[in-house]
Design an enzyme around this catalytic site. Structure first.
Site, PDB file in Angstrom:
ATOM      1  N   ASP A   1      42.931  47.483  46.418  1.00 58.31           N
ATOM      2  CA  ASP A   1      42.739  46.857  45.117  1.00 58.31           C
ATOM      3  C   ASP A   1      43.881  45.893  44.849  1.00 58.31           C
ATOM      4  OD1 ASP A   1      42.972  46.779  41.992  1.00 58.31           O
ATOM      5  OD2 ASP A   1      41.019  47.686  42.373  1.00 58.31           O
ATOM      6  N   SER A  29      33.784  37.762  39.607  1.00 56.68           N
ATOM      7  CA  SER A  29      33.300  36.386  39.681  1.00 56.68           C
ATOM      8  C   SER A  29      32.255  36.062  38.625  1.00 56.68           C
ATOM      9  CB  SER A  29      32.716  36.109  41.073  1.00 56.68           C
ATOM     10  OG  SER A  29      31.648  36.994  41.356  1.00 56.68           O
ATOM     11  N   HIS A  46      34.272  26.996  34.811  1.00 56.34           N
ATOM     12  CA  HIS A  46      34.257  27.686  33.525  1.00 56.34           C
ATOM     13  C   HIS A  46      35.622  27.680  32.836  1.00 56.34           C
ATOM     14  CE1 HIS A  46      30.108  28.792  33.969  1.00 56.34           C
ATOM     15  NE2 HIS A  46      30.364  29.240  35.186  1.00 56.34           N
ATOM     16  N   TYR A  96      35.959  35.236  31.736  1.00 58.97           N
ATOM     17  CA  TYR A  96      36.125  34.850  33.141  1.00 58.97           C
ATOM     18  C   TYR A  96      36.795  33.485  33.250  1.00 58.97           C
ATOM     19  CZ  TYR A  96      34.730  32.868  37.635  1.00 58.97           C
ATOM     20  OH  TYR A  96      34.720  32.231  38.851  1.00 58.97           O
ATOM     21  N   LYS A 109      40.666  32.082  34.669  1.00 63.15           N
ATOM     22  CA  LYS A 109      40.933  30.983  35.594  1.00 63.15           C
ATOM     23  C   LYS A 109      41.945  30.002  35.002  1.00 63.15           C
ATOM     24  CE  LYS A 109      38.302  32.670  38.707  1.00 63.15           C
ATOM     25  NZ  LYS A 109      38.908  33.254  39.940  1.00 63.15           N
TER      26      LYS A 109
END
Length: 269
Positions: A49, A73, A111, A138, A142
């Site tokens: 992990d 994702s 995104h 999400y 990023k």
């Protein structure tokens, strides 16, 4: 910069990771694979992990560069995004810093700027310098990854190319995707350019093929030596026949992030 020989590929069991496992060795890379789940047929892959800092240090030890694809994702509750995408990316960068790895390719996303209005006919392409406008948790993760990459360049001299990937599949599956599609072959070309270009510092690039309906500027990607070979237009007729053209009056079609800007998931509290 000489082509790195050994590259750590995190998220190697995922959809994009699986595609890159098949394509990148042709560029001369020896891939060290890392994922939270075992990878069938790859007994030497690291199964751990991103929260396991010692496993990460061992995984990056001795590699020439990292392609960081690991994490969630899709949109998910913030607590899961925080652990996998934000804390996990922090752990990866710290391991790379501690082991002296000087080049990372970070899988960012469209995104991160999803609320940027999509160009209409005659509008200029979306520039790489567009402000962060995430459309999801999400996408927010990023943005964090891009800013973390900048911090590590400024503080520690670790170079990163942050690739705002559009949609990397064998072929586009929606009319929106015709504008942001990144073919697997072009993705491998872009990653190779990102691994080998000189003096990247922290460079943000848009990750798309040379699509006829392209929405965003590829100039910083091309400056790395990226020469896209594919175009989504070959799929346009079928997709438009099934779904129709994008509608300027449809809120789902107003932004780069598409329906993620208008229909956010509702998570239980």
């Amino acid at each position: 910069m000489p082509a790195p020989r050994t590259v750590l590929l995190t998220g190697a069991a995922g959809g994009l990771g699986t595609l890159m496992r098949g394509l990148l060795p042709a560029y001369g890379y020896e891939l060290r694979l890392f994922d939270v789940v075992p990878i069938e047929g790859e007994p030497d892959a690291v199964t751990a992990d991103l929260a396991d800092r010692e496993a990460l240090r061992q995984a990056v030890r001795g590699v020439d560069a990292v392609i960081h694809l690991a994490g969630i994702s899709l949109e998910a509750p913030f607590e899961k995004i925080l652990r996998a995408n934000i804390e996990g990316t922090y752990n990866l960068y710290e391991a790379a810093r501690q082991e002296g790895v000087r080049r990372i390719v970070f899988a960012s996303s469209n995104h991160a700027v999803g609320f940027t209005p999509r160009p209409r006919e005659g509008d200029p392409l979306i520039p790489v310098g567009a402000a962060h406008r995430p459309d999801t948790y999400y996408g927010l993760s990023k943005c964090f990854g891009e800013d973390l990459a900048q911090l590590h360049w400024d503080l520690h001299g670790t170079e990163t190319v942050s690739v705002r990937i559009g949609s990397c599949f064998m072929e586009p599956t929606s009319v929106r995707m015709l504008s942001v599609w990144l073919s697997p072959g072009d993705c491998a070309r872009l990653f190779h350019a990102a691994l080998t270009a000189e003096g990247v510092g922290h460079t943000v690039v848009h990750g798309s093929s040379a699509n006829t309906r392209l929405w965003w500027d590829l100039s910083t990607a091309r400056a790395l030596g990226y020469e896209p070979q594919d175009d989504s237009e070959q799929y346009a007729g079928k997709l438009i026949a099934e779904h129709g053209e994008l509608d300027d009056d449809n809120p789902d079609h107003a932004h780069l992030g598409g329906h993620f800007c208008t229909h956010p998931p509702q998570w239980p509290h």
